[in-house]
Scaffold this motif. Sequence first.
Motif, PDB file in Angstrom:
ATOM      1  N   ALA A  10      28.251  22.215 -12.557  1.00  0.00           N
ATOM      2  CA  ALA A  10      27.728  21.395 -11.730  1.00  0.00           C
ATOM      3  C   ALA A  10      26.713  20.280 -12.713  1.00  0.00           C
ATOM      4  O   ALA A  10      26.301  19.346 -12.050  1.00  0.00           O
ATOM      5  N   GLY A  11      26.170  21.011 -13.611  1.00  0.00           N
ATOM      6  CA  GLY A  11      25.220  20.421 -14.401  1.00  0.00           C
ATOM      7  C   GLY A  11      25.802  19.269 -15.354  1.00  0.00           C
ATOM      8  O   GLY A  11      24.883  18.232 -15.829  1.00  0.00           O
ATOM      9  N   PHE A  12      27.082  19.180 -15.456  1.00  0.00           N
ATOM     10  CA  PHE A  12      27.727  17.968 -16.359  1.00  0.00           C
ATOM     11  C   PHE A  12      28.350  16.975 -15.630  1.00  0.00           C
ATOM     12  O   PHE A  12      28.723  16.880 -14.621  1.00  0.00           O
ATOM     13  N   THR A  13      28.064  15.804 -16.154  1.00  0.00           N
ATOM     14  CA  THR A  13      28.639  14.525 -15.706  1.00  0.00           C
ATOM     15  C   THR A  13      29.261  13.776 -16.703  1.00  0.00           C
ATOM     16  O   THR A  13      28.757  13.900 -17.841  1.00  0.00           O
ATOM     17  N   LEU A  14      30.293  12.892 -16.404  1.00  0.00           N
ATOM     18  CA  LEU A  14      31.009  12.245 -17.187  1.00  0.00           C
ATOM     19  C   LEU A  14      30.936  10.746 -17.023  1.00  0.00           C
ATOM     20  O   LEU A  14      31.086  10.346 -15.829  1.00  0.00           O
ATOM     21  N   LEU A  15      30.380   9.859 -17.908  1.00  0.00           N
ATOM     22  CA  LEU A  15      30.467   8.648 -17.680  1.00  0.00           C
ATOM     23  C   LEU A  15      31.401   7.907 -18.475  1.00  0.00           C
ATOM     24  O   LEU A  15      31.612   8.047 -19.606  1.00  0.00           O
ATOM     25  N   TYR A  16      32.057   7.025 -17.791  1.00  0.00           N
ATOM     26  CA  TYR A  16      33.450   6.212 -18.730  1.00  0.00           C
ATOM     27  C   TYR A  16      33.338   4.682 -18.206  1.00  0.00           C
ATOM     28  O   TYR A  16      32.687   4.432 -17.181  1.00  0.00           O
ATOM     29  N   CYS A  25      33.379  -1.764 -16.118  1.00  0.00           N
ATOM     30  CA  CYS A  25      31.791  -1.236 -15.876  1.00  0.00           C
ATOM     31  C   CYS A  25      31.730   0.377 -15.859  1.00  0.00           C
ATOM     32  O   CYS A  25      32.734   0.991 -15.949  1.00  0.00           O
ATOM     33  N   GLU A  26      30.447   0.598 -16.169  1.00  0.00           N
ATOM     34  CA  GLU A  26      30.339   2.122 -16.312  1.00  0.00           C
ATOM     35  C   GLU A  26      30.509   2.920 -15.019  1.00  0.00           C
ATOM     36  O   GLU A  26      30.057   2.559 -14.033  1.00  0.00           O
ATOM     37  N   GLN A  27      31.274   3.957 -14.973  1.00  0.00           N
ATOM     38  CA  GLN A  27      31.570   4.692 -13.788  1.00  0.00           C
ATOM     39  C   GLN A  27      31.266   6.162 -14.167  1.00  0.00           C
ATOM     40  O   GLN A  27      31.221   6.678 -15.212  1.00  0.00           O
ATOM     41  N   LYS A  28      30.919   6.886 -12.874  1.00  0.00           N
ATOM     42  CA  LYS A  28      30.470   8.268 -13.224  1.00  0.00           C
ATOM     43  C   LYS A  28      31.381   9.187 -12.343  1.00  0.00           C
ATOM     44  O   LYS A  28      31.772   8.842 -11.364  1.00  0.00           O
ATOM     45  N   VAL A  29      31.685  10.223 -12.987  1.00  0.00           N
ATOM     46  CA  VAL A  29      32.361  11.449 -12.212  1.00  0.00           C
ATOM     47  C   VAL A  29      31.988  12.950 -12.644  1.00  0.00           C
ATOM     48  O   VAL A  29      31.658  13.118 -13.546  1.00  0.00           O
TER      49      VAL A  29
END
Length: 249
Positions: A10-16, A25-29
């Motif tokens: 849960a501590g990891f996020t990916l920005l692409y 645009c930048e998105q988060k998952v």
Amino acid sequence: MSDVRGRSPAGFTLLYLGEADGRLCEQKVRLANAESVRFEHVRPVREFSSYPGQRSFPGLWWSSTMQDLVGFESWLERDRLMMLDFSPEVTAFSSQPFWLTWPEAGKVRRHAPDYFARMADGTGLVVDVRDDDDIEPGDAQAFAATGEACKSAGWAYQRVGAVDAVLAANLRWLSDYRHPRNLNPAHASALAEASAQPVALMEAARTAGDAIAVLPSAFHMLWSGRLRADLASSPLSGSTTVTSAGAGR
């Protein structure tokens, strides 16, 4: 150095970079939902910049797998990109696919892996390219965190260095013929027949026609997998044994 082992996914996020309302645009998952994004087709999150005095050599590689340009930031990365492009187990890939972010010591750290590859079995592979003697403590920590994140996401992770010198030299040569324009269908058919049984490369080319005219097709077929040869043991030459593999990639 902080220990990243056992960190909660849960501590990891990916920005692409993705499309929204018709624009990039930048998105988060969240890591738990990462498989919903086809990272093998995203645009790079970093630019491949160049400037005077730069130590590395960035550039763009035309990929026969992707039929498009894929970026790299060093010769080392270029060779690994070449390996991905050559591998029949890889169906698609991208460079600098996302920023991986995670909390650490009250701050947010981030790392952009070098490549994301989609394998033929549908699984994902994340690759970082760095030689052992060029890894600083902070880099090692980022690679460890990336490995933990990939494990949680169900992806394989590799931190790799230089490609074997003989294999790299052979693939660099063959890669010059990776574009389909180098394949003559008539020569390809004749080469497949001439190499139905193991035969020396030059002998197969001569059997198929004018060797000088036929060799570009032979090199393309070696790159695409329609001809097989041991490319890791010795430099490619006219005496290299080749065998037809039927329909290629």
